[in-house]
Each structure stands twice: as C-alpha cells, then as structure tokens.
Design an enzyme around this catalytic site. Structure first.
Site, PDB file in Angstrom:
ATOM      1  N   HIS A  19      88.675  59.744  59.800  1.00  0.00           N
ATOM      2  CA  HIS A  19      87.696  60.782  59.826  1.00  0.00           C
ATOM      3  C   HIS A  19      87.892  61.664  58.735  1.00  0.00           C
ATOM      4  CE1 HIS A  19      91.127  62.749  61.413  1.00  0.00           C
ATOM      5  NE2 HIS A  19      91.124  62.112  62.447  1.00  0.00           N
ATOM      6  N   HIS A  22      91.716  62.186  57.695  1.00  0.00           N
ATOM      7  CA  HIS A  22      92.294  61.041  56.983  1.00  0.00           C
ATOM      8  C   HIS A  22      91.670  61.110  55.430  1.00  0.00           C
ATOM      9  CE1 HIS A  22      92.250  59.392  61.097  1.00  0.00           C
ATOM     10  NE2 HIS A  22      93.361  59.520  60.765  1.00  0.00           N
ATOM     11  N   CYS A 128     105.548  58.827  73.583  1.00  0.00           N
ATOM     12  CA  CYS A 128     104.349  59.364  73.217  1.00  0.00           C
ATOM     13  C   CYS A 128     103.509  58.110  72.582  1.00  0.00           C
ATOM     14  CB  CYS A 128     104.017  60.521  72.472  1.00  0.00           C
ATOM     15  SG  CYS A 128     102.296  60.953  72.187  1.00  0.00           S
ATOM     16  N   CYS A 131     101.727  59.371  69.298  1.00  0.00           N
ATOM     17  CA  CYS A 131     102.799  59.503  68.075  1.00  0.00           C
ATOM     18  C   CYS A 131     103.367  58.378  67.644  1.00  0.00           C
ATOM     19  CB  CYS A 131     103.884  60.539  68.404  1.00  0.00           C
ATOM     20  SG  CYS A 131     103.012  62.203  68.641  1.00  0.00           S
ATOM     21  N   CYS A 145     103.461  65.776  75.531  1.00  0.00           N
ATOM     22  CA  CYS A 145     103.760  65.541  74.258  1.00  0.00           C
ATOM     23  C   CYS A 145     103.248  66.863  73.347  1.00  0.00           C
ATOM     24  CB  CYS A 145     102.906  64.612  73.662  1.00  0.00           C
ATOM     25  SG  CYS A 145     102.974  64.554  71.633  1.00  0.00           S
ATOM     26  N   HIS A 148     100.035  66.088  71.325  1.00  0.00           N
ATOM     27  CA  HIS A 148      99.026  65.571  71.772  1.00  0.00           C
ATOM     28  C   HIS A 148      98.847  66.127  73.166  1.00  0.00           C
ATOM     29  CE1 HIS A 148      99.658  62.600  68.823  1.00  0.00           C
ATOM     30  NE2 HIS A 148      98.626  62.655  68.462  1.00  0.00           N
ATOM     31  N   LYS A 298      93.111  70.898  65.068  1.00  0.00           N
ATOM     32  CA  LYS A 298      93.407  69.646  64.201  1.00  0.00           C
ATOM     33  C   LYS A 298      92.178  68.784  64.440  1.00  0.00           C
ATOM     34  CE  LYS A 298      96.399  65.937  62.803  1.00  0.00           C
ATOM     35  NZ  LYS A 298      97.234  64.854  63.491  1.00  0.00           N
ATOM     36  N   LYS A 301      90.760  62.422  66.727  1.00  0.00           N
ATOM     37  CA  LYS A 301      90.112  61.373  67.605  1.00  0.00           C
ATOM     38  C   LYS A 301      90.251  61.800  69.068  1.00  0.00           C
ATOM     39  CE  LYS A 301      88.965  56.608  68.527  1.00  0.00           C
ATOM     40  NZ  LYS A 301      89.997  56.120  69.657  1.00  0.00           N
TER      41      LYS A 301
HETATM   42  N1  MSP Z   1     100.754  55.116  60.657  1.00  0.00           N
HETATM   43  C1  MSP Z   1     101.218  56.546  60.566  1.00  0.00           C
HETATM   44  C2  MSP Z   1     101.698  56.715  59.103  1.00  0.00           C
HETATM   45  C3  MSP Z   1     102.667  55.657  58.646  1.00  0.00           C
HETATM   46  S1  MSP Z   1     103.107  56.053  57.186  1.00  0.00           S
HETATM   47  C4  MSP Z   1     104.290  54.956  57.002  1.00  0.00           C
HETATM   48  C5  MSP Z   1     100.164  57.582  60.882  1.00  0.00           C
HETATM   49  N2  MSP Z   1      98.950  57.306  60.788  1.00  0.00           N
HETATM   50  S2  MSP Z   1      97.504  58.236  61.095  1.00  0.00           S
HETATM   51  O1  MSP Z   1      96.356  57.395  60.924  1.00  0.00           O
HETATM   52  O2  MSP Z   1      97.784  58.769  62.528  1.00  0.00           O
HETATM   53  O3  MSP Z   1      97.546  59.364  60.091  1.00  0.00           O
HETATM   54  C6  MSP Z   1      97.745  59.295  58.880  1.00  0.00           C
HETATM   55  C7  MSP Z   1      97.923  60.508  58.248  1.00  0.00           C
HETATM   56  O4  MSP Z   1      96.522  61.041  58.249  1.00  0.00           O
HETATM   57  C8  MSP Z   1      98.967  61.636  58.461  1.00  0.00           C
HETATM   58  O5  MSP Z   1      99.332  62.091  57.216  1.00  0.00           O
HETATM   59  C9  MSP Z   1      98.235  62.669  59.195  1.00  0.00           C
HETATM   60  O6  MSP Z   1      98.894  64.095  58.829  1.00  0.00           O
HETATM   61  C10 MSP Z   1      96.860  62.542  58.355  1.00  0.00           C
HETATM   62  N3  MSP Z   1      95.813  63.279  59.094  1.00  0.00           N
HETATM   63  C11 MSP Z   1      95.434  62.999  60.435  1.00  0.00           C
HETATM   64  N4  MSP Z   1      94.305  63.814  60.873  1.00  0.00           N
HETATM   65  C12 MSP Z   1      94.329  64.870  59.924  1.00  0.00           C
HETATM   66  C13 MSP Z   1      93.629  66.084  60.004  1.00  0.00           C
HETATM   67  N5  MSP Z   1      92.932  66.482  60.779  1.00  0.00           N
HETATM   68  N6  MSP Z   1      93.931  66.820  58.647  1.00  0.00           N
HETATM   69  C14 MSP Z   1      94.744  66.414  57.605  1.00  0.00           C
HETATM   70  N7  MSP Z   1      95.425  65.155  57.947  1.00  0.00           N
HETATM   71  C15 MSP Z   1      95.285  64.444  58.961  1.00  0.00           C
HETATM   72  O7  MSP Z   1     100.548  58.621  61.362  1.00  0.00           O
END
Ligand code: MSP
Length: 475
Positions: A19, A22, A128, A131, A145, A148, A298, A301
């Site tokens: 999304h 990311h 969790c 996480c 959590c 979450h 934030k 999903k």
């Molecule tokens: N798989 C782990 C990361 C492992 S790195 C060795 C993970 N994955 S994640 O898909 O959940 O998220 C990855 C990144 O996306 C995180 O840095 C997280 O902060 C970022 N974001 C997810 N949602 C976000 C927002 N709404 N806003 C900004 N960043 C976001 O964590």
C-alpha cells in the site's frame, strides 16, 4: 575509485500487495539512492521480500494458494510497483532463496553460536503474529498488542535464545558517541531510553512444528530461525555474506538502513547486537521515518484504510506520487495522504506551479534566444545539498518549490516578454537567467522526480517549449 554507498529498504512481508505506506518507504530509499549517485558515489540499493514469516504462509493458505505460487505472484507485484514508481533498486532479495540468502543466514547464526550468544531455553511468552514479535506483560496496552490492538498468542516452547541483554551497554555507548547513528534525534532518544531500561534476551528460533517455513537452525532441524533474525541477515547475504567474500568486503557495512519507526527496535538494538556478537562492522546509519496516515491512523491492511499506489500512479503519474510522498509527508514525522490531497497538490504545485513555470520560461526562451543556454556545472544550491545529505528529503523538496516561487515572482516583477520588445538586450538577459535557473530546478528534481527532471533538462538544452503541459490539470 568512487566512494561506495550501500542503502537498504526493509524487506516487506509478501502477505498482501503493497500500500502507499510501503510505497513511501521505498520512495524515500530511492530518492536517497539517486542523490548519492548524483553526488558521485557508487551506489548499491537493496530491496526485497521477507518470505519466511508465519503470517505470509497463513495469507497464502487463507487465499487457498500454493505458498510458492503465492510468493511468486506477490513478489512480482512488488517489482511491478517498483518499476512503475521508478525505483532504481539493484537487487531484490527473497528470503526463500536458498542460494543467495540462506548461506549468509546460516553463517551468521554459527557466528552467534561461536560467540556463546545462543542458548536453548524453555520459554513461555506472548506473541503477536502481526509484529512477528514477543511482548512482555508490561509492554501491553490493555492486555493487547501495543501496535495492533489484538489479543496475543500464549506460546510455551523450547527455543534458542539470543543473549541480547549482554549488548545493552555497548550499544548505548555506540549510539551516544555517534559511532552508530540513529536518525532522527527523537528516535535516537527513544532507543536510548529503551537501552536505559535494559534489553531482554530474545527468542531466536521457533519449533518447526508450529512454524513450518523458514531456515532450519544449523545442527537442529527441529527448529527454524526466528523470522526477524533471518530477515535482518538479508542485508548482508544480499551483498555476499556467506557466499561471496569479495562482494561483501566491498559493500558492507551498509551506509544506511531506512526503516519505519515501528521497526526501529529491530534495527537499532537486535541487529547491531547480532553484528557485535559476530564481530562485524555496524551499519553507519539507521534512519526511521514516520507513518503515512489515513483517517488519522497509520495506513495498514489490518486497519483497512489503505490506498493503492497503483491507482494514484495511473491517475497522476509516478512523479506526482513521488512528489506527494517526498514533499508533503515530513521526512521524520507522520503525515497524511488521501486521494483528494494528492489531487490538490497535483493541480496546485505541479500543474499550476512547476508545469506552468516550465511552459512560461521555455516559451520565452524558444521565441527569443537564438541558441540554447549553456548551464555551468555544480549549480545546485548548498542548502539543497545539505538537506539531501541529512536525508531530509522534505526540506530539500521545499527548497525546490521555494525556488520555483522565486522564479515565478521574477517573471512577474520583470515581465521579460514585454521587456524584450523595448530593450532586447535586457530582456534576453533575464530570459537566459530564467532558463539557466530552470535547468538547476531540473537538476534538483533528479532524485525526487526523475522523469520530470530529465524532461526539463532536455527541453532547456534543446531550447524548446514542451509540446504538451508536463502536468495536465485534473478536475
Ligand atoms: N518484514 C519486516 C521488515 C524486515 S526488514 C529486515 C516488515 N515488513 S512490513 O511489510 O510490515 O513493513 C515494512 C516497512 O513498511 C516498515 O518500515 C514499516 O514502517 C513500513 N510501513 C508500513 N506501513 C506504513 C505506513 N502507513 N507509513 C509508513 N511506513 C509504513 O516490517
């Protein structure tokens, strides 16, 4: 020999397509990578997918898909998004890759064992699954959590533990002395406060019977590595750790790990402790950005408030999406994104602002200058350079739009299109200055909006007005 710069993006969980939250992270990485390249460094930019997580397997099962096909489809979707967003990554690592990733993960585990930092214990804890992390009672909020708000799973297992607590003091010293930089200061203080309270040892493996996917623990096939231990190691395995010594020597340590603030603890405590245990150099910088919010929360999903980056790209173009993310979301704090806000920014700052300036300047120059202007080298203002070097992309973007505002004002104040008719020399001089300054704007846009940057520079060098507006107004 060029100085090297190794930058990593977090590897995302392929339990769903990405999304805008990311997309934000990877865009920040890309802007930094492009800037470092522009400053003359040899850059290596890592992206990837964190595939051995329990929640990834669950998502595949829930969708009734074969796990490998599911991973293939979702990682392809990640790459498709990166291509559409103009993300200049050099490698996409997948943690299911037994050739690229597993040798490094296994080699590092063995180093931790050799250091005496891995120990088998019986453990009961609260887990969790979102996480992919254990929590202690005192970290919970109303028994749930803290991130979450969901009920946690009570697990009682035999696990291998990593002696994280041992590294509390040394990490504190390295962060305080600036040898290991955590950005911004607010996050540095947050992590220092955690270190002050003390770190607890972490469970570093799970029984294979409860987590069937993952990297087997060397010497004990009844256990797989904890997914964060596995995932963090990808930053090194990607550049050769455990399989290509020369490549590893060249790129490690990372110059920067870019992460969201929710995963700071993993990157600023667990990861450097693992490296210290293995006797390897620490990354130079961990930069934690804020969240993209939607409806005040934030974007995620699980909340159900996500925006699809592809939809925005289809409507406004990659550069407009990059513009919004880099200019409108503060680099070190939270910021909001909605479809309407993107549209307003597009119409105001891009169609009316930048696009209009490009048309005005180049219409005048094409008509009045007999040859293209000749830009000098190194015209990027010091303040922009300084902001980019501090990873303050938002400040850097503001500097570009301040400059755009100044150029608009210069046109308004001097009216060169009228002036050339009464004083040709003076009018042409101002038009030349404007074209040169527009070229500098094009240069500054290189890391932020690469396609627009290229277009502007080409038009100035050809002394041609654009055939169509760079950004067509949307109603
Ligand atoms: N798989 C782990 C990361 C492992 S790195 C060795 C993970 N994955 S994640 O898909 O959940 O998220 C990855 C990144 O996306 C995180 O840095 C997280 O902060 C970022 N974001 C997810 N949602 C976000 C927002 N709404 N806003 C900004 N960043 C976001 O964590």
């Amino acid at each position: 020999m060029k100085e090297k710069f190794y930058i990593t993006s977090p590897i995302f969980y392929p339990n769903a397509v990405l999304h805008v939250g990311h997309a934000y992270t990877i865009t920040v990485c890309d802007a930094i990578a492009r800037w470092q390249k522009l400053s003359g460094k040899e850059v290596y930019f890592l992206a990837g997918a964190d595939e051995n997580a329990g929640k990834v397997a669950k998502a595949a099962e829930a969708a009734g898909n074969d796990i490998e096909e599911h991973l293939e489809a979702i990682t392809d979707a990640f790459k498709d998004l990166y291509a559409k967003l103009d993300i200049s990554y050099d490698q996409f690592i997948r943690t299911t890759d037994k050739e690229v990733h597993w040798p490094g993960a296994i080699a590092l585990w063995q180093k931790l064992v050799e250091a005496g930092d891995i120990e088998k214990r019986t453990y009961s804890g609260l887990y969790c699954p979102q996480c992919e992390a254990f929590y202690t009672e005192k970290e919970l909020i109303e028994g749930k959590c803290p991130l979450h708000g969901i009920e946690l799973q009570k697990l009682e297992e035999e696990n291998y533990f990593f002696k994280l607590s041992k590294y509390t003091q040394i990490l504190k010293e390295k962060i305080e002395s600036g040898e290991f930089v955590v950005l911004p200061d607010t996050r540095k203080n947050e992590i220092l406060a955690q270190l002050e309270r003390g770190l607890e040892d972490v469970s570093f493996s799970r029984p294979v019977k409860s987590v069937p996917h993952g990297i087997p623990v060397p010497g004990d096939p009844s256990q797989v590595m904890y997914v964060w231990c596995d995932a963090l190691t990808s930053y090194m395995s990607a550049v050769g750790y455990g399989r290509d010594e020369e490549m590893f020597e060249k790129w490690w340590p990372a110059d920067i790990h870019v992460v969201g603030k929710d995963i700071l603890r993993f990157h600023a405590a667990i990861w450097p402790a693992m490296l210290l245990s293995a006797g390897l150099p620490l990354p130079k910088v961990v930069m934690a950005h804020g969240f993209v919010l939607s409806g005040g929360q934030k974007m995620s999903k699980s909340v159900g408030n996500t925006v699809d980056p592809l939809e925005l790209i289809n409507e406004f173009g990659a550069d407009a999406v990059r513009y919004y993310l880099l200019r409108k979301i503060p680099s070190f704090e939270d910021g909001t994104l909605t479809y309407d806000l993107v549209k307003d920014a597009y119409n105001g700052d891009l169609a009316n602002g930048l696009g209009n300036l490009v048309s005005r300047v180049l219409t005048m120059s094409e008509k009045n200058l007999s040859a293209p202007v000749m830009p000098e080298a190194n015209t990027i203002p010091e303040a922009f350079i300084e902001a980019m070097n501090r990873f303050d992309l938002n400040r850097a973007a503001n500097i570009v739009w301040e400059r755009i505002g100044e150029l608009d004002k210069k046109i308004q104040d001097t009216e060169p299109f009228k002036l050339v008719k009464v004083d040709e020399e003076a009018g042409k001089k101002i038009i030349t200055e404007l074209a040169l300054e527009l070229y500098t704007v094009g240069r500054m846009l290189n890391p932020l909006m690469p396609d627009t940057s290229k277009k502007i520079k080409q038009l100035v060098k050809a002394n041609k007005k654009p055939e169509a507006p760079l950004f067509l107004r949307k109603d």
